[in-house]
Scaffold this active site. Structure first.
Site, PDB file in Angstrom:
ATOM      1  N   ASN A   1       0.790  -1.305  -0.179  1.00  0.00           N
ATOM      2  CA  ASN A   1      -0.227   0.031  -0.395  1.00  0.00           C
ATOM      3  C   ASN A   1       0.917   1.129  -0.226  1.00  0.00           C
ATOM      4  O   ASN A   1       2.542   0.934   0.360  1.00  0.00           O
ATOM      5  CB  ASN A   1      -0.792  -0.138   0.985  1.00  0.00           C
ATOM      6  CG  ASN A   1      -2.117   1.249   0.834  1.00  0.00           C
ATOM      7  OD1 ASN A   1      -2.417   1.205   0.178  1.00  0.00           O
ATOM      8  ND2 ASN A   1      -2.886   0.334   1.749  1.00  0.00           N
TER       9      ASN A   1
ATOM     10  N   THR B   1      12.391  -8.051  14.923  1.00  0.00           N
ATOM     11  CA  THR B   1      13.806  -7.893  15.090  1.00  0.00           C
ATOM     12  C   THR B   1      14.236  -9.494  14.979  1.00  0.00           C
ATOM     13  O   THR B   1      15.472  -9.042  15.461  1.00  0.00           O
ATOM     14  CB  THR B   1      14.440  -6.795  16.226  1.00  0.00           C
ATOM     15  OG1 THR B   1      13.520  -7.627  17.715  1.00  0.00           O
ATOM     16  CG2 THR B   1      13.830  -5.406  16.360  1.00  0.00           C
TER      17      THR B   1
ATOM     18  N   HIS C   1      24.428   1.060  10.708  1.00  0.00           N
ATOM     19  CA  HIS C   1      25.326   1.440  11.201  1.00  0.00           C
ATOM     20  C   HIS C   1      25.765   0.267  12.846  1.00  0.00           C
ATOM     21  O   HIS C   1      25.238   0.267  13.579  1.00  0.00           O
ATOM     22  CB  HIS C   1      24.970   2.967  11.888  1.00  0.00           C
ATOM     23  CG  HIS C   1      24.350   3.266  10.510  1.00  0.00           C
ATOM     24  ND1 HIS C   1      25.181   3.882   9.452  1.00  0.00           N
ATOM     25  CD2 HIS C   1      23.453   3.719   9.895  1.00  0.00           C
ATOM     26  CE1 HIS C   1      24.798   4.400   7.791  1.00  0.00           C
ATOM     27  NE2 HIS C   1      23.041   4.189   8.908  1.00  0.00           N
TER      28      HIS C   1
END
Length: 199
Positions: free
Chosen positions: A98, A179, A128
């Site tokens: 979407n 995660t 990072h």
């Protein structure tokens, strides 16, 4: 650098002139380690967009097939859509993204057939250095693939981080931040996302 509605690429004010090298980038992404985005001389396309100005579904589909690694039959991405390279993204048949989805495809991203994304979802393959502030300040990155199975549903604003694999038939609640790997047939929610129950 930026790849806009016309597909024209203009150099960044802070980096070298961009050179599109999917062969080199693909090999780098397969075993990415912390390194500068410019260490190998290939500038990143900061935002490769699917413009809202293309109303014709056939023309929009042709644009997706041109810019992405693979696009299955009947897959739909609603504009605006933003990604880094495009050629590291594979989308299965009947998948649907979407409005306002973002894919940072420094490493490969695979989306299974029939998987649905609500508005504002993000797939982030890159991060990072956490403990080395000097490298972080210098722009060093690390990237790992994201793999999503068939027939999943991601609620609005869900986010998937790098090195995550999500099995088939999963539901990711709105606003969840995934995660860790998710087994097939799971409902997950929360920040960070956890499995709430099996489906």
């Amino acid at each position: 650098s930026r790849c806009g509605a016309s597909g024209h690429v203009t150099p960044s004010a802070t980096g070298p002139a961009p050179r599109r090298r999917p062969d080199k980038i693909g090999r780098m992404a397969a075993s990415f380690d912390f390194r500068s985005a410019y260490a190998h001389g290939y500038a990143r396309i900061a935002s490769c967009t699917v413009p809202t100005s293309i109303a014709d579904p056939a023309a929009r589909g042709a644009l997706l097939r041109e810019r992405l690694a693979a696009v299955g039959e009947g897959a739909v991405i609603r504009a605006p859509f933003h990604c880094d390279y495009g050629y590291n993204i594979s989308i299965g048949a009947g998948a649907f993204l979407n409005f306002n989805c973002v894919i940072l495809d420094i490493a490969p991203v695979t989306i299974g057939a029939g998987t649905l994304f609500g508005p504002g979802c993000q797939l982030i393959t890159v991060g990072h250095p956490v403990d080395d502030h000097a490298k972080r300040a210098a722009g060093w990155e690390i990237a790992h693939p994201i793999t999503i199975g068939d027939n999943c549903w991601f609620g609005a604003g869900a986010m998937v981080m790098s090195r995550v694999t999500i099995g088939d038939n999963c539901v990711i609640a709105a606003g969840a931040v995934v995660t860790a790997d998710v087994p097939a047939n799971s409902l997950v929610a929360g920040v960070p996302a956890v499995v709430k129950r099996s489906l």
